[in-house]
Design a protein around this motif. Sequence first.
Motif, PDB file in Angstrom:
ATOM      1  N   ASP A 110     -28.085 -22.336  28.447  1.00 13.53           N
ATOM      2  CA  ASP A 110     -28.782 -23.218  29.510  1.00 13.53           C
ATOM      3  C   ASP A 110     -30.165 -23.088  29.739  1.00 13.53           C
ATOM      4  OD1 ASP A 110     -26.155 -24.877  30.293  1.00 13.53           O
ATOM      5  OD2 ASP A 110     -25.691 -22.996  31.250  1.00 13.53           O
ATOM      6  N   LEU A 111     -30.612 -21.897  30.027  1.00  9.30           N
ATOM      7  CA  LEU A 111     -31.888 -21.344  30.155  1.00  9.30           C
ATOM      8  C   LEU A 111     -32.940 -21.536  28.975  1.00  9.30           C
ATOM      9  CD1 LEU A 111     -31.039 -18.379  32.393  1.00  9.30           C
ATOM     10  CD2 LEU A 111     -31.732 -20.759  33.285  1.00  9.30           C
ATOM     11  N   ARG A 112     -32.178 -21.771  27.740  1.00  8.47           N
ATOM     12  CA  ARG A 112     -33.135 -21.838  26.681  1.00  8.47           C
ATOM     13  C   ARG A 112     -33.790 -23.282  26.468  1.00  8.47           C
ATOM     14  NH1 ARG A 112     -29.240 -19.117  23.260  1.00  8.47           N
ATOM     15  NH2 ARG A 112     -28.362 -20.866  22.775  1.00  8.47           N
ATOM     16  N   LEU A 113     -33.199 -24.040  27.469  1.00  9.86           N
ATOM     17  CA  LEU A 113     -33.636 -25.538  27.290  1.00  9.86           C
ATOM     18  C   LEU A 113     -34.531 -25.692  28.782  1.00  9.86           C
ATOM     19  CD1 LEU A 113     -30.514 -27.409  27.108  1.00  9.86           C
ATOM     20  CD2 LEU A 113     -32.295 -26.768  24.964  1.00  9.86           C
ATOM     21  N   TRP A 114     -35.681 -26.442  28.571  1.00  7.95           N
ATOM     22  CA  TRP A 114     -36.511 -26.606  29.923  1.00  7.95           C
ATOM     23  C   TRP A 114     -35.671 -27.247  30.802  1.00  7.95           C
ATOM     24  CZ3 TRP A 114     -37.007 -31.390  32.174  1.00  7.95           C
ATOM     25  CH2 TRP A 114     -37.041 -32.619  31.148  1.00  7.95           C
ATOM     26  N   GLN A 115     -34.571 -28.063  30.789  1.00  2.87           N
ATOM     27  CA  GLN A 115     -34.037 -28.470  31.779  1.00  2.87           C
ATOM     28  C   GLN A 115     -33.318 -27.743  32.467  1.00  2.87           C
ATOM     29  OE1 GLN A 115     -33.814 -29.602  28.652  1.00  2.87           O
ATOM     30  NE2 GLN A 115     -33.450 -32.006  28.309  1.00  2.87           N
TER      31      GLN A 115
ATOM     32  N   GLY B 293     -46.079 -33.927  24.903  1.00 10.00           N
ATOM     33  CA  GLY B 293     -47.658 -33.623  25.294  1.00 10.00           C
ATOM     34  C   GLY B 293     -47.342 -33.105  26.622  1.00 10.00           C
ATOM     35  N   VAL B 294     -46.625 -33.894  27.620  1.00 13.04           N
ATOM     36  CA  VAL B 294     -47.151 -33.523  29.242  1.00 13.04           C
ATOM     37  C   VAL B 294     -46.408 -32.310  29.552  1.00 13.04           C
ATOM     38  CG1 VAL B 294     -44.949 -34.730  29.722  1.00 13.04           C
ATOM     39  CG2 VAL B 294     -47.015 -34.721  31.317  1.00 13.04           C
ATOM     40  N   LEU B 295     -45.329 -31.814  28.628  1.00 15.75           N
ATOM     41  CA  LEU B 295     -44.393 -30.380  28.943  1.00 15.75           C
ATOM     42  C   LEU B 295     -45.508 -29.394  28.418  1.00 15.75           C
ATOM     43  CD1 LEU B 295     -41.817 -29.183  28.885  1.00 15.75           C
ATOM     44  CD2 LEU B 295     -41.315 -29.769  26.625  1.00 15.75           C
ATOM     45  N   THR B 296     -46.176 -29.820  27.579  1.00 14.75           N
ATOM     46  CA  THR B 296     -46.996 -28.798  26.809  1.00 14.75           C
ATOM     47  C   THR B 296     -48.496 -28.625  27.226  1.00 14.75           C
ATOM     48  OG1 THR B 296     -47.157 -29.868  24.723  1.00 14.75           O
ATOM     49  CG2 THR B 296     -45.226 -28.192  24.858  1.00 14.75           C
ATOM     50  N   GLY B 297     -48.975 -29.392  28.094  1.00 10.72           N
ATOM     51  CA  GLY B 297     -50.335 -29.038  28.621  1.00 10.72           C
ATOM     52  C   GLY B 297     -51.419 -30.127  28.133  1.00 10.72           C
ATOM     53  N   LEU B 298     -50.612 -31.152  27.427  1.00  9.12           N
ATOM     54  CA  LEU B 298     -51.687 -32.410  27.196  1.00  9.12           C
ATOM     55  C   LEU B 298     -52.149 -32.885  28.601  1.00  9.12           C
ATOM     56  CD1 LEU B 298     -52.473 -33.934  24.535  1.00  9.12           C
ATOM     57  CD2 LEU B 298     -50.882 -35.812  25.323  1.00  9.12           C
ATOM     58  N   PRO B 299     -53.574 -33.529  28.557  1.00  5.85           N
ATOM     59  CA  PRO B 299     -54.143 -33.802  29.873  1.00  5.85           C
ATOM     60  C   PRO B 299     -53.180 -35.089  30.239  1.00  5.85           C
ATOM     61  CG  PRO B 299     -55.816 -33.506  28.231  1.00  5.85           C
ATOM     62  CD  PRO B 299     -54.672 -33.023  27.643  1.00  5.85           C
ATOM     63  N   ALA B 300     -52.973 -35.227  31.588  1.00  4.95           N
ATOM     64  CA  ALA B 300     -52.245 -36.296  32.178  1.00  4.95           C
ATOM     65  C   ALA B 300     -52.694 -37.659  31.555  1.00  4.95           C
ATOM     66  CB  ALA B 300     -52.428 -36.211  33.607  1.00  4.95           C
ATOM     67  N   ALA B 301     -53.920 -37.842  31.639  1.00  2.00           N
ATOM     68  CA  ALA B 301     -54.623 -39.274  31.230  1.00  2.00           C
ATOM     69  C   ALA B 301     -54.187 -39.627  29.585  1.00  2.00           C
ATOM     70  CB  ALA B 301     -56.051 -39.306  31.063  1.00  2.00           C
TER      71      ALA B 301
ATOM     72  N   THR C 128     -37.117 -21.984  22.901  1.00  7.18           N
ATOM     73  CA  THR C 128     -37.272 -21.157  21.891  1.00  7.18           C
ATOM     74  C   THR C 128     -37.961 -21.367  20.558  1.00  7.18           C
ATOM     75  OG1 THR C 128     -35.050 -21.351  20.976  1.00  7.18           O
ATOM     76  CG2 THR C 128     -35.225 -19.532  22.687  1.00  7.18           C
ATOM     77  N   ALA C 129     -38.107 -22.660  20.621  1.00  5.40           N
ATOM     78  CA  ALA C 129     -38.493 -23.470  19.051  1.00  5.40           C
ATOM     79  C   ALA C 129     -39.838 -24.321  19.367  1.00  5.40           C
ATOM     80  CB  ALA C 129     -37.403 -24.290  18.411  1.00  5.40           C
ATOM     81  N   THR C 130     -40.062 -24.583  20.713  1.00  9.37           N
ATOM     82  CA  THR C 130     -41.272 -25.450  21.213  1.00  9.37           C
ATOM     83  C   THR C 130     -42.356 -25.166  20.394  1.00  9.37           C
ATOM     84  OG1 THR C 130     -40.347 -25.512  23.321  1.00  9.37           O
ATOM     85  CG2 THR C 130     -42.486 -26.679  23.128  1.00  9.37           C
ATOM     86  N   ARG C 131     -42.809 -24.053  20.268  1.00 10.97           N
ATOM     87  CA  ARG C 131     -44.361 -23.537  19.578  1.00 10.97           C
ATOM     88  C   ARG C 131     -44.465 -23.887  18.002  1.00 10.97           C
ATOM     89  NH1 ARG C 131     -47.563 -19.717  22.098  1.00 10.97           N
ATOM     90  NH2 ARG C 131     -46.788 -18.820  23.834  1.00 10.97           N
TER      91      ARG C 131
ATOM     92  N   ALA D 163     -43.690 -18.511  28.240  1.00 10.33           N
ATOM     93  CA  ALA D 163     -43.527 -18.243  26.874  1.00 10.33           C
ATOM     94  C   ALA D 163     -43.354 -18.980  25.779  1.00 10.33           C
ATOM     95  CB  ALA D 163     -42.269 -17.048  27.093  1.00 10.33           C
ATOM     96  N   ALA D 164     -43.196 -20.520  26.362  1.00  8.78           N
ATOM     97  CA  ALA D 164     -42.910 -21.391  25.348  1.00  8.78           C
ATOM     98  C   ALA D 164     -44.089 -22.373  25.342  1.00  8.78           C
ATOM     99  CB  ALA D 164     -41.537 -22.076  25.507  1.00  8.78           C
ATOM    100  N   SER D 165     -45.179 -21.875  26.025  1.00  7.08           N
ATOM    101  CA  SER D 165     -46.422 -22.786  26.081  1.00  7.08           C
ATOM    102  C   SER D 165     -45.967 -24.100  26.869  1.00  7.08           C
ATOM    103  CB  SER D 165     -46.868 -23.145  24.821  1.00  7.08           C
ATOM    104  OG  SER D 165     -47.382 -21.932  24.167  1.00  7.08           O
ATOM    105  N   CYS D 166     -45.065 -24.086  27.715  1.00  6.13           N
ATOM    106  CA  CYS D 166     -44.685 -25.155  28.522  1.00  6.13           C
ATOM    107  C   CYS D 166     -45.175 -24.917  29.906  1.00  6.13           C
ATOM    108  CB  CYS D 166     -43.211 -25.470  28.677  1.00  6.13           C
ATOM    109  SG  CYS D 166     -42.551 -25.758  26.797  1.00  6.13           S
TER     110      CYS D 166
END
Length: 941
Positions: free
Chosen positions: A675-680, A539-547, A505-508, A714-717
């Motif tokens: 629990d579901l508010r967390l990516w875990q 970054g890896v969670l939100t779409g930063l390129p793998a490299a 809910t806070a990632t953005r 929804a959280a850009s993850c």
Amino acid sequence: ERAEEVARVAALLERARAGQGALVTVEGPAGIGKSSLLRACRRRAQALGMRVLEARGDGVSMESPFAAVRELLGPAVREARAPGLFEGSARLAAPVFEGDVDPGEDHERAVAVLYGLHWLVADLAERGPLALLVDDGHWLDPASVRFLAYLARRISTLPVLLVVAVRRGEPTGAGPALAELAAPAVRLAALSETASAELVRRRLGPRADGELCRSCHDATGGNPFYLGELVTGLSEQGERPSVEAARRVRRLGAGAVGRSVLIRLGRLGGDCERLAQAVAILGPGAPLRQAAALSELAREAAEAAADRLRATDLFGPGALLSFAHPIVHEAIRAEMPRSRRAALHARAAELLLAEGAPAERVAAHLLSAEPYGEAWVVEALRTGARQAMGRGAPETAVSLLHRALAEPPRAQTRVEVLLELGRAEAMLPINHAFASLREALALAGDEAERVRVAEVLAAALVDSVQTRAARAVLEDVLRDSDHLDAGVVERLEAHLLGAGASDLTATRRILARTERHFARARRDEVSDPLMLVALAGTGVLTGLPAAQAAELARQALRHPRLLDHLIAYNSATRTLAWTDQLDEAAEAQDVGIAEAQRRGSAPLFMHASTVRSITALRMGQLGVAEDHAERAHEVAREMGAEHFAAMFLLPVLIERGRLEEGRALAESLRLDEADLRLWQGAVVLAERGRVRIGLGELDDGVADVLEADRRMTAASCDLSVFTSWVPTAVRALAGLGRTSEARQLAERERAMAEAFGACGRLAIAVSLCGELTPGKAGLASLREAVDRLNASPARLEWVRSLVALGIGLRDRGQLPAARKTLAKALDAAHACGAAALAQTARAALVTTGARPRRASLHGPEALTPAELRAAQMAARGLSNREVAQALFVSTKTVEAQLSAAYGKLGIRSRAQLGAALRLGADPPATDSPVPLRPAAASGGI
């Protein structure tokens, strides 16, 4: 009337001597005979040749952390210290027995001490079976109870019987901690009227008539101690056993026992009364000099009083002064006015401080002294708290620091005491609101102090899974970031990423705040390793390129200080695994596991094992992945972190074809809105969906995975970074006739995989699109996926793409090529231990007309992951004890694993293991024996 109870304990001793240890509690009210049963247990254990170690709780000295453990194990430790008892993991227990210890604030210290004490007991038991007898367990210090509960969960594999006598349901010293000692109980009942009569006639003679005996039984309820005290009183008064005496006795009741003790004491004179009160304050085992000083008696007068108290059975025998029975102690202590007790405790603390006694003994008395605003009291309590932290007993530190605040400290000292209290509270296994740290934050005198307190508070909140509250604290401090040093801002922003990015809910908002740090990282302007880890993981969670994410993780791992922050270190290696840098990840993770083993920290070992399981899974080492994930889950379940470890165990169970186990695990986990508010939580939901789809529950499974994806998106993850959910979902959607949705999902995944750039993920997306595309174009995509992975360490995905290609060839009528490809895939799946893929490949191969061979039931391939790992480590020269310590299991577990391995390998001795296993490469770092040291401080979030 204790024959049945004695026989039961004797049988447990026999089993313990044979290697089947147990905990048993002896329960009953005060005076019922628990101590007598323990004495019988001691005699029986000695007759069996067992070493007997004993401790007794009390309401005074047991305020010190691990006081009961030192009393219980101290004699054996002092006797065995010369031969090197504190070697290996047992070294972690050394702070419990040392006079002065370094203060510790690291979260793993409390667990490491328990682990070390467990191995200390195991090492003592190797020298001969043990009977550990603990009387008056209701008065034990909480740290000792915590260890006894820890030992009890592991005692079944040791030749040790632990017997703890307790009063249940009374407001005593151990408090709620006693509930941890859940065990089979021997409950002592009151004596019958017949047995009571026998005891009365032993003391008063055969002339004691039936009515007097019945009256004594009725008055005491058949309680042996009360009965003895009542009869002693009658005997001392010279009463004849008459009808009149019987009537008087019947009116007394058990409550008269305390009065009887006080009357006997009063008859001995003022010196005896003062000395007895001093011993009631100092606690059992008080030296005469201290009792004399506290009672303000000259030496000769104190010696004479002690002799009189021994002669009347109020004191026990021996040079050190102790009461004959805890009830006598309690009666005398209860009779003293509260103000006198408090004054004597304050005086006792001063005496002990002047003598140079251990800080925790001084502090224990100050807990019962009245607050007077004295600076020396505050400092003595703080010193005692630091010693408690160094011994791994934060619960004691919390009590002492609360008392220090009540003194109270001077205004300039209060913030420091509050800060110390908050750090101690953060080490307890329960959630706190951390009012102490919040007060410290409000009282902070300058910006530097405010930042320091905010960091401690945020870390404490994150550790207790209060991430929203942690984020609010950090954001509040950062509102005035214009006045803060740039390095401080960077450190706080790193904490904010760690505390807030997992909250969907806070990632953005968090990303928006820290975007400038990503820009700085691209210009190589970020050097703090914790910020680099936070940027890589977020970054890896939100779409930063793998490299880019992998390079940030590498930069962090190159920093020599990062290994001190082992959870952050593990997070960096996890980023390498998620970006398919698998060889690098495995090497770094083995270092992390070795560090956790060296610290003796089960929580850190759990974190390190979970990240290692990801890498092994993706490398197609399913046995290794299962071994790490299962052991991590066992530790996590004990820690109350089951959701976290289950996230890594579930995909292993799926790939191993153990879907019913996966269902049981997934359904045992609570998944509420918090629990579901967390990516875990979202990942666990996705894995539950994959399990359900695998079991044929397509509708429910698809609902789970799509809901997990919706929450992450929804959280850009990006959910696909963590789990290969899309192929499962696409095939399930196609099976439900929702072909259009399946195709859209596959195309979306391919686009995201291309943007992400990790080889394994892109190959699977290409393969999936090939499955949905008919004709040559689809077959070309299936071949492309295999080609992309031929040289990749992502062997599991290579096997998966090979199976898909074989099925694609079969469906297009190219049976010879299909048989060849599927046979290759089947062999590779067996080599990986990927049972689910092997089953798919076998079934497809059969449809081509082939007859694939069955898997071997003998040889290394037949070993379970745990058996194989133990056998490999034993073959490389590690003893069973070293293997057990490295893997956080018992020696007996290792023995059982090796025995099973011998049978499957067809060998009889350890010397044959190397040849049977066909060992080649050097052992990984985690399999090497490592020197153990106490945990280093690991700050940060």
